[in-house]
Design a protein around this motif. Structure first.
Motif, PDB file in Angstrom:
ATOM      1  N   VAL A 127       0.905  -1.260   0.046  1.00 45.98           N
ATOM      2  CA  VAL A 127       0.080   0.069  -0.124  1.00 45.98           C
ATOM      3  C   VAL A 127       0.769   1.351  -0.123  1.00 45.98           C
ATOM      4  N   PRO A 128       1.895   1.518   0.758  1.00 43.00           N
ATOM      5  CA  PRO A 128       2.735   2.569   0.876  1.00 43.00           C
ATOM      6  C   PRO A 128       3.411   2.814  -0.407  1.00 43.00           C
ATOM      7  N   TYR A 129       3.526   1.972  -1.582  1.00 44.88           N
ATOM      8  CA  TYR A 129       4.117   2.116  -2.653  1.00 44.88           C
ATOM      9  C   TYR A 129       3.354   1.971  -3.883  1.00 44.88           C
ATOM     10  N   PHE A 130       2.008   1.978  -3.384  1.00 42.76           N
ATOM     11  CA  PHE A 130       0.990   1.756  -4.704  1.00 42.76           C
ATOM     12  C   PHE A 130       0.451   3.262  -4.998  1.00 42.76           C
ATOM     13  N   TYR A 131       0.612   3.768  -6.346  1.00 45.81           N
ATOM     14  CA  TYR A 131       1.027   3.144  -7.381  1.00 45.81           C
ATOM     15  C   TYR A 131       2.250   4.004  -7.921  1.00 45.81           C
ATOM     16  N   GLU A 132       3.059   3.723  -8.699  1.00 47.44           N
ATOM     17  CA  GLU A 132       4.098   4.661  -9.292  1.00 47.44           C
ATOM     18  C   GLU A 132       4.914   5.213  -8.375  1.00 47.44           C
ATOM     19  N   ARG A 133       5.510   4.527  -7.352  1.00 45.00           N
ATOM     20  CA  ARG A 133       6.531   4.947  -6.525  1.00 45.00           C
ATOM     21  C   ARG A 133       7.299   3.710  -6.415  1.00 45.00           C
ATOM     22  N   GLU A 134       8.844   4.136  -6.532  1.00 40.54           N
ATOM     23  CA  GLU A 134       9.593   3.331  -6.309  1.00 40.54           C
ATOM     24  C   GLU A 134      10.196   3.082  -4.982  1.00 40.54           C
ATOM     25  N   GLY A 135      10.928   1.989  -4.922  1.00 39.08           N
ATOM     26  CA  GLY A 135      11.745   1.603  -3.497  1.00 39.08           C
ATOM     27  C   GLY A 135      11.047   0.834  -2.779  1.00 39.08           C
ATOM     28  N   LEU A 136      10.200  -0.050  -3.152  1.00 40.27           N
ATOM     29  CA  LEU A 136       9.189  -1.060  -2.621  1.00 40.27           C
ATOM     30  C   LEU A 136      10.229  -2.158  -2.007  1.00 40.27           C
ATOM     31  N   SER A 137      11.155  -2.672  -2.712  1.00 40.62           N
ATOM     32  CA  SER A 137      11.963  -3.580  -2.373  1.00 40.62           C
ATOM     33  C   SER A 137      12.890  -3.113  -0.992  1.00 40.62           C
TER      34      SER A 137
END
Length: 579
Positions: A127-137
Motif C-alpha cells: 500500500v505505501p508504494y501503490f502506485y508509481e512509487r519506487e523503492g518497495l524492495s
C-alpha cells in the motif's frame, strides 16, 4: 550509561509512535492477547475452546487488515468521513470473517486461512508504494531488518522475565501457575513485539536511499547468494547436457531442484535490483543471468507436464506449477522493464495466491477435477463404469488395477466429501467399498476417522497436591506400563497388564478394573474421580486420570463408555485397605 539511555529512549519513541499511528491495530493486538491467554488457560475439553479459537483467528486477521487500512489513509491522504469509513470497513470485514469460519476446521481451511493472512500482509507492505512509487524492495528489506531486531529485543526481554519468574519460584517458594511462561511470551510478543515493529515502519513519503542498504543484506545477496546461484546454474546446465546425450527426459527430482533455484533467484534479484547504479556490474549480471534462467525453467515445465499427464494434478504439483509460472513472469518483467517492477511483482504474487486458494481455479478444485477424471478413466478401462455413470462391481480385475483404483479412491475420500466425487455413489465409504467395487480398498485403514473425531483430556495441574483421604498407597501408571505381582500386605497383591488392574488375596481375585473403560467413564463424568470397591468391601480404589487420549467411535456426541476408544491414559490410583 549514555548509550543505554539513548537505546531506551529510542525504544520508547518507537512504542509511542506506534500507539499514535496504529491505535486500531494495537487494540486488535491487545484483544488477541486476552483471547489467546484465555485459550491457553482453558481445559482441553472445554466447550468454549472452539469459540475462543475462532475469535483468535479473526483478531489475528484483523492485524494486517487494520494496518493496511491505516497506511491506505496515509498514502492517499484520506480525511474526514472517508477516513473513518476506511477504519470501519476494516473492522467490519474482520468481524464478518468470524461468521465464515466452519465448525470443523479442516487442514484445507487452515491453508486457506494462512493464504488470506499472507495476502492481507502483502497488501500491508504494498500500500505505501501503490502506485508509481519506487523503492518497495528497499522498504521490505528495511522491515525485514526491523523484524529481526524486534525478535532480538523481545527474546532478551523474554529471557530476562523468565529468569525473574524462575528465581522468585526457587528462592521464595512462590509456586506460579503452570502457564505463566506462555502468558509472559504472549504479553511480550503482543505488547512489545507488535508495538515496536509497527513503530519501526517509516513515515509515509520518507525515502530509503540505496546508501542505507544494510551491509549485512548487501553482503548476503551480492557476495554470497549471487555466486552460489551462478555456480548452481552451471551445474544445472551440465545436467541438461547429460540429459541431451542420454536421450532421457528429466525425472521428478528436477522439479524441486529447479523450483527452489528459481524462487531464491527471484527473491535475490528482487532485493538487489535497486543497487544497479551503485554496483556497475550488477546491470550486466541481470542481462546475462535472467536469460540463462529460462532453460532450467523450461525443463521444469517439461518435467511437470510429464508428471501431470501421467498421474493428474495434485495440490503439490499445482503449487509447483503456480510458483514456476510466477517465477517465469517475474523474471521476464525484471529483464524487459527498465523501471522498478517491485510493486508489479508483489501484485502478481498476491494474485497468484488468491487464484491458487480461492475460486474455481484453485488447487483444491482442479485437483478434485483431475483426480476424478483419472479415476473415471481407470474404472472405464476395467469395465466398472456403465454408460449412465453407475459403478459396476468387478472382482475379477488384476491386483495391479485394484491397487491403482484403490489409490485414487483413497486419495479422493481422504481429501473430499463423497458427494463431491461424481463417480462415487451416495453412501460410499472405505468400509463398504466391496459392495460397490467387488473388492476391498487395498491399504485402507480407518481413513474415514478424521482428527476431529478424537477426544483428549489433560490436567494442567500436574504438580497439584492430591488428598490421600486415608489411602494406604498411591500408584501412578500409564497405559503401556506393566506391573508384575507386587505384595501390598501379606497375602494381598496387586498387578497390572496392559489392559487390567487386578488385586488378589491369596491368589483369589478381589477386584479387577478395566482401566481403559474407567478412563472413558472418567471423561464422560466430567473428570470426576472413579471410586471402585471390592465386593467384600475390603479394598477401595480412587482413580484420578491426568491424561486421556482416544477416538470417538459414535457418529454423535459420546454418551456412554462404548462410544469412546481409549488409546492412552495416565492415572493416579489411591488404594485404601479397609480393615
Amino acid at each position: 550509561m549514555k548509550k543505554l539511555r539513548e537505546t531506551m529512549r529510542f525504544i520508547l519513541d518507537k512504542l509511542k509512535r506506534s500507539g499514535e499511528r496504529f491505535p486500531l491495530t494495537l487494540a486488535m493486538t491487545f484483544l488477541l492477547m486476552i483471547v489467546t491467554i484465555v485459550l491457553v488457560h482453558l481445559d482441553y475439553n472445554s466447550q468454549q475452546q472452539d469459540l475462543y479459537q475462532k475469535l483468535a483467528l479473526t483478531l489475528a486477521l484483523g492485524l494486517p487488515m487494520t494496518g493496511a487500512g491505516k497506511l491506505l489513509i496515509e498514502r492517499y491522504k484520506i480525511d474526514g468521513i472517508k477516513k473513518y469509513g476506511v477504519h470501519v470497513s476494516a473492522v467490519v470485514l474482520t468481524l464478518l470473517y468470524f461468521l465464515t469460519i466452519p465448525e470443523v476446521m479442516t487442514p484445507y481451511f487452515a491453508m486457506r486461512y494462512m493464504a488470506l493472512w499472507a495476502i492481507l500482509f502483502m497488501a500491508f507492505l504494498v500500500v505505501p508504494y501503490f502506485y508509481e512509487r519506487e523503492g518497495l524492495s528497499r522498504y521490505i528489506l528495511h522491515l525485514v531488518g526491523r523484524f529481526f531486531l524486534t525478535v532480538l529485543y523481545a527474546g532478551v526481554i523474554m529471557g530476562g522475565v523468565s529468569m525473574i519468574i524462575f528465581s522468585i519460584d526457587q528462592l521464595f517458594g512462590v509456586h506460579w501457575w503452570d502457564e505463566i511462561y506462555m502468558d509472559a511470551f504472549i504479553l511480550i510478543a503482543g505488547a512489545f513485539g507488535v508495538t515496536y515493529f509497527l513503530g519501526s515502519i517509516p513515515e509515509m513519503g520518507s525515502e530509503l536511499p540505496t546508501e542505507g542498504f544494510s551491509k549485512v543484506f548487501k553482503g548476503l545477496f551480492l557476495y554470497i547468494l549471487l555466486p552460489i546461484l551462478s555456480v548452481y546454474t552451471v551445474i544445472l546446465y551440465a545436467y541438461f547436457v547429460k540429459v541431451l546425450f542420454n536421450f532421457k527426459l528429466p525425472d521428478g527430482v528436477i522439479g524441486n531442484l529447479v523450483l527452489w533455484y528459481a524462487l531464491v533467484s527471484i527473491i535475490t534479484l528482487f532485493f538487489v535490483r535497486d543497487l544497479r547504479i551503485e554496483v556497475p556490474w550488477l546491470s550486466k549480471f541481470f542481462k546475462i543471468y535472467i536469460p540463462l534462467m529460462s532453460i532450467p525453467l523450461v525443463m521444469l515445465f517439461i518435467s511437470l507436464f510429464i508428471r501431470i499427464n501421467g498421474f493428474g494434478i495434485t495440490m503439490p504439483r499445482y503449487f509447483v506449477v503456480t510458483l514456476a509460472v510466477f517465477s517465469s513472469v517475474t523474471a521476464a518483467l525484471m529483464w524487459l522493464v527498465k523501471k522498478d517492477t517491485a510493486v508489479i511483482s508483489m501484485i502478481l504474487l498476491i494474485t497468484f495466491i488468491a487464484i491458487a486458494f480461492f475460486g474455481p481455479l484453485s488447487g483444491y478444485s482442479l485437483t478434485l477435477t483431475s483426480q476424478t477424471h483419472q479415476l473415471e478413466r481407470l474404472l472405464i478401462a476395467n469395465e466398472m463404469l456403465s454408460s449412465d455413470g453407475q459403478l459396476k462391481p468387478n472382482a475379477e480385475i488384476s491386483k495391479e488395477s485394484q491397487s491403482d483404483i484403490s489409490e485414487k479412491i483413497t486419495f479422493l475420500i481422504d481429501a473430499y466429501a463423497v458427494d463431491q466425487i461424481k463417480v462415487l455413489p451416495e453412501g460410499f465409504s472405505g468400509d463398504n467399498a466391496k459392495q460397490y467395487l467387488g473388492f476391498d480398498l487395498l491399504y485402507y485403514w480407518n481413513r474415514n476417522q478424521s482428527v476431529f473425531e478424537r477426544f483428549n483430556y489433560f490436567t494442567k495441574m500436574q504438580t497439584e497436591l492430591i488428598a490421600l483421604d486415608g489411602a494406604d498407597y498411591m500408584l501412578n501408571v500409564r497405559q503401556y506400563d506393566v506391573l508384575e505381582k507386587t505384595l501390598l500386605t501379606k497375602g494381598l497383591s496387586i498387578e497390572k497388564n496392559l489392559e487390567e488392574l487386578t488385586i488378589k488375596e491369596n491368589d483369589v481375585t478381589l477386584l479387577t478394573v478395566d482401566l481403559s473403560s474407567s478412563a472413558a467413564a472418567f471423561y464422560l463424568d466430567q473428570n470426576q474421580p472413579q471410586i471402585i470397591t471390592s465386593e467384600d468391601q475390603s479394598v477401595k480404589l480412587k482413580l484420578v486420570y491426568t491424561n486421556i487420549d482416544g477416538q470417538i467411535t459414535s457418529d454423535q456426541a459420546p454418551t456412554k463408555v462404548d462410544d469412546l476408544k481409549v488409546e492412552y491414559y495416565d492415572v493416579r490410583i489411591l488404594i485404601d485397605l479397609i480393615p
